[in-house]
Design a protein around this motif. Structure first.
Motif, PDB file in Angstrom:
ATOM      1  N   THR A 168      -5.362  -2.674   9.677  1.00 34.75           N
ATOM      2  CA  THR A 168      -5.776  -4.005   9.343  1.00 34.75           C
ATOM      3  C   THR A 168      -5.525  -5.054  10.460  1.00 34.75           C
ATOM      4  OG1 THR A 168      -5.421  -3.815   7.248  1.00 34.75           O
ATOM      5  CG2 THR A 168      -5.447  -6.086   7.847  1.00 34.75           C
ATOM      6  N   GLY A 192      -7.999  -6.444   4.755  1.00 37.04           N
ATOM      7  CA  GLY A 192      -6.982  -7.395   4.307  1.00 37.04           C
ATOM      8  C   GLY A 192      -7.244  -7.666   2.830  1.00 37.04           C
ATOM      9  N   ARG A 193      -8.335  -7.365   2.377  1.00 35.64           N
ATOM     10  CA  ARG A 193      -8.534  -7.584   0.950  1.00 35.64           C
ATOM     11  C   ARG A 193      -8.127  -6.406   0.356  1.00 35.64           C
ATOM     12  NH1 ARG A 193     -13.012 -10.838   2.251  1.00 35.64           N
ATOM     13  NH2 ARG A 193     -14.535  -9.204   2.419  1.00 35.64           N
ATOM     14  N   HIS A 245      -4.370  -6.227   0.076  1.00 34.30           N
ATOM     15  CA  HIS A 245      -3.815  -7.156  -0.671  1.00 34.30           C
ATOM     16  C   HIS A 245      -4.150  -6.899  -2.345  1.00 34.30           C
ATOM     17  CE1 HIS A 245      -1.582  -9.324   2.077  1.00 34.30           C
ATOM     18  NE2 HIS A 245      -2.776  -9.567   2.644  1.00 34.30           N
ATOM     19  N   TRP A 293      -4.122  -3.779  -3.422  1.00 35.78           N
ATOM     20  CA  TRP A 293      -3.532  -2.606  -3.782  1.00 35.78           C
ATOM     21  C   TRP A 293      -2.495  -2.863  -4.870  1.00 35.78           C
ATOM     22  CZ3 TRP A 293       1.655  -1.414  -3.851  1.00 35.78           C
ATOM     23  CH2 TRP A 293       2.037   0.199  -3.859  1.00 35.78           C
ATOM     24  N   LEU A 340       3.701  -7.354   1.035  1.00 40.49           N
ATOM     25  CA  LEU A 340       2.168  -7.892   1.077  1.00 40.49           C
ATOM     26  C   LEU A 340       2.094  -9.372   0.870  1.00 40.49           C
ATOM     27  CD1 LEU A 340       0.307  -4.569  -0.559  1.00 40.49           C
ATOM     28  CD2 LEU A 340       0.744  -5.210   1.663  1.00 40.49           C
ATOM     29  N   ALA A 341       2.883  -9.784  -0.223  1.00 41.52           N
ATOM     30  CA  ALA A 341       3.006 -11.070  -0.519  1.00 41.52           C
ATOM     31  C   ALA A 341       3.561 -12.031   0.597  1.00 41.52           C
ATOM     32  CB  ALA A 341       3.897 -11.408  -1.794  1.00 41.52           C
ATOM     33  N   ARG A 395       0.874 -12.582   3.524  1.00 42.46           N
ATOM     34  CA  ARG A 395      -0.237 -13.616   3.070  1.00 42.46           C
ATOM     35  C   ARG A 395       0.208 -14.816   3.946  1.00 42.46           C
ATOM     36  NH1 ARG A 395      -0.855 -11.690  -2.859  1.00 42.46           N
ATOM     37  NH2 ARG A 395      -2.213 -10.227  -2.453  1.00 42.46           N
ATOM     38  N   ARG A 442       3.162  -6.499  10.027  1.00 45.90           N
ATOM     39  CA  ARG A 442       2.846  -5.455   9.491  1.00 45.90           C
ATOM     40  C   ARG A 442       3.405  -4.204  10.059  1.00 45.90           C
ATOM     41  NH1 ARG A 442      -2.097  -8.450   9.696  1.00 45.90           N
ATOM     42  NH2 ARG A 442      -2.606  -7.559  11.885  1.00 45.90           N
TER      43      ARG A 442
END
Length: 174
Positions: A58, A65-66, A69, A71, A121-122, A125, A136
């Motif tokens: 990513t 990315g979608r 996020h 997952w 992951l949150a 963002r 990452r």
């Protein structure tokens, strides 16, 4: 009947010789790789490896990315119930036979890893640019170590006791 447990004296205290024998039989019969000593299949780790792959590739690609996020973790049984593996019923049976002491530790670390990934992951963002790339990479490395810990539970005979593995195994205590 399959070969008996490699070292009967090393049976977990909550595993009988009959259970060990049944797990070994299932492992020999199944196409999916089930460890004959624990009854656990490493295929379960694929959902976490998917996150690792997405973190590594990513960049500026918003579609990836979608995916990243979007997952969501699955528990062991759910993972195999929703898989298209021909022998998922055998995998689930072997999991049910897994010694409770091993299964509890595995399930706890798996749930901890799932929560860790979702939190990570949150957090991603909220970051962009070069800082996001560094975050990452760092998240991927931490996930990788935890996946290795789960793998060591699945395949105890393959454990490597180097410093990284030992730290990963006890990292949840900190």
């Amino acid at each position: 009947m399959s070969e008996p447990y490699r070292n009967a004296a090393a049976l977990p205290p909550d595993m009988t010789a009959d259970t060990a024998s049944r797990i070994a039989d299932i492992a020999a019969e199944a196409i999916t790789g089930i460890d004959p000593h624990t009854g656990l299949a490493s295929d379960f780790l694929n959902q976490f490896n998917e996150v690792l792959m997405l973190l590594e590739v990513t960049g500026s690609d918003s579609d990836l990315g979608r995916d990243l996020h979007g997952w969501r973790p699955r528990g062991y049984v759910e993972h195999f119930e929703t898989s298209h593996l021909r022998d998922s019923a055998l995998v689930i049976e072997a999991y049910a036979l897994c010694p409770v002491s091993v299964r509890r530790r595995f399930d706890r670390l798996s749930a901890d890893l799932s929560a860790f990934i979702l939190n990570g992951l949150a957090d991603l963002r909220l970051i962009d640019g070069e800082a996001a790339q560094d975050a990452r990479r760092m998240l991927a490395e931490r996930i990788r170590r935890r996946v290795e810990s789960l793998s060591a539970i699945i395949h105890p005979a393959e454990r490597r006791f180097d410093n990284d593995t030992i730290s990963a195994l006890f990292g949840h205590v900190r």
